[in-house]
Write an enzyme that holds these catalytic residues in place. Structure first.
Site, PDB file in Angstrom:
ATOM      1  CD  GLN A 122      -2.712   1.226   2.511  1.00 23.22           C
ATOM      2  OE1 GLN A 122      -2.192   1.662   3.527  1.00 23.22           O
ATOM      3  NE2 GLN A 122      -3.956   0.792   2.479  1.00 23.22           N
TER       4      GLN A 122
ATOM      5  CE1 TYR B  10      -2.310   9.055   7.411  1.00 26.65           C
ATOM      6  CE2 TYR B  10      -3.596   7.088   6.903  1.00 26.65           C
ATOM      7  CZ  TYR B  10      -2.748   7.782   7.744  1.00 26.65           C
ATOM      8  OH  TYR B  10      -2.336   7.212   8.921  1.00 26.65           O
TER       9      TYR B  10
ATOM     10  N   GLY C 142      -7.814  -8.064  10.602  1.00 22.97           N
ATOM     11  CA  GLY C 142      -6.658  -7.294  11.024  1.00 22.97           C
ATOM     12  C   GLY C 142      -6.227  -7.544  12.444  1.00 22.97           C
ATOM     13  NE  ARG C 143      -8.914  -3.385  15.085  1.00 27.23           N
ATOM     14  CZ  ARG C 143      -9.785  -2.401  15.144  1.00 27.23           C
ATOM     15  NH1 ARG C 143      -9.788  -1.596  16.192  1.00 27.23           N
ATOM     16  NH2 ARG C 143     -10.667  -2.215  14.177  1.00 27.23           N
TER      17      ARG C 143
ATOM     18  NE  ARG D 109      -8.157  -0.465   3.744  1.00 24.58           N
ATOM     19  CZ  ARG D 109      -7.867  -0.881   4.974  1.00 24.58           C
ATOM     20  NH1 ARG D 109      -6.905  -0.307   5.654  1.00 24.58           N
ATOM     21  NH2 ARG D 109      -8.545  -1.865   5.512  1.00 24.58           N
TER      22      ARG D 109
END
Length: 330
Positions: A101, A171, A312-313, A219
């Site tokens: 990414q 972002y 993910g986590r 994304r």
């Protein structure tokens, strides 16, 4: 039949199952952004056995001005390619595919980290960071597009299976996408087509650099969940344009709300967004957000909420999560 175990084969990026490790920042790179042994060991551990079909490497900066944090990975110089090749080799050796990414933090960057004044589409405070940026010029936009293109080519040279353009979590590209932070009156602002003009130019530049066969993911922070922010209707229009422009997989997450959606504790926070986007595009869609149980992942795929699920986590906390999940389904 397990939906999670079914291969993804009608896509430029073929995968042996539907399980993805989404990008998660580790702050384990060297001070200059180069690959460290910590990074290599971390991804070696996470990809052991190849149970996760696709590993998406954490967001990596395309230029010093876009660096988000200390010890963030770099794709900003040709000198990083050798180290990145070691990373792709380790993941491939373990049996998974790997995508990098690439990102520019925009007004989410700090002058203390970059040495530069933060930039953004407009002189508007970043809702997540509280930073008021300088408005980026058109010449600087051209330079940013080139930086994305050059970074994507480095990703390809380093042996990765694809590249992911980051436009989520507040972002820079997400700042252009969101009407909360994009108040421009030129062609890079205004309606949704103006606000994604920079995305479309980056996608074209990346495609021209990497060729037709190299997978491009994007994304997208598909909703801000804030008054005056990005809505799912915006994202449906944008997603269709991204598909037309050559994006092969859409990876859906939050905008200025970050990694989680308000008022939901159900696994797959953004499933209403992925379901709506799947109605308008034919490319695969990744759903990430709070998925911790294999049965939840299976159900989200079975009910058509997404084509791929990112865990993910749970994987971050337990490197054997994927192995146990896969074996439980067989």
């Amino acid at each position: 039949m397990s939906y999670l175990l079914s291969p993804l084969d009608k896509c430029k990026l073929t995968l042996k199952n539907r399980l993805v490790m989404p990008p998660m920042a580790t702050s384990k790179a060297e001070e200059d952004g180069n690959i460290s042994n910590e990074i290599l060991n971390y991804y070696d551990e996470k990809s052991q056995g190849g149970y996760i079909s696709l590993i998406i490497i954490e967001h990596s900066f395309i230029g010093e001005q876009g660096k988000a944090s200390e010890r963030q990975l770099s794709v900003a110089e040709d000198s990083v390619v050798e180290g990145l090749k070691k990373l792709s080799d380790i993941i491939h050796k373990n049996g998974s595919k790997a995508v990098m990414q690439i990102n520019h933090a925009g007004s989410a960057a700090s002058k203390n980290v970059t040495g530069y004044d933060p930039i953004g589409p407009s002189i508007i405070c970043n809702p997540r960071k509280g930073v008021i940026p300088r408005e980026v010029t058109k010449d600087e936009i051209k330079s940013i597009i080139k930086n994305f293109k050059d970074a994507a080519l480095r990703v390809k040279k380093a042996g990765f299976d694809g590249v992911e353009i980051h436009s989520a979590h507040g972002y820079l590209l997400n700042q252009f996408f969101s009407p909360l932070t994009n108040k421009r009156t030129d062609e890079y602002g205004g309606d949704i087509l103006g606000r994604i003009k920079i995305h479309l130019e980056i996608i074209k530049a990346v495609r021209d650099a990497v060729g037709d066969d190299f997978p491009i993911l994007l994304r997208l922070g598909a909703c801000d969940y804030m008054d005056g922010g990005t809505t799912i209707e915006d994202s449906k229009i944008a997603s269709l344009e991204f598909e037309k422009s050559g994006v092969d997989i859409l990876d859906i997450s939050g905008g200025f709300c970050g990694y989680s959606a308000p008022d939901t504790l159900e696994q797959g926070y953004f499933s209403s967004l992925t379901e709506a986007i799947k109605e308008v595009v034919s490319v695969p869609v990744i759903l990430t957000g709070g998925i911790t149980e294999v049965n939840a992942a299976e159900n989200l795929l079975a009910t058509g909420k997404a084509d791929l699920v990112g865990v993910g986590r749970a994987v971050y906390k337990d490197s054997s999560w994927a192995e146990k999940a896969i074996k439980n389904l067989k």
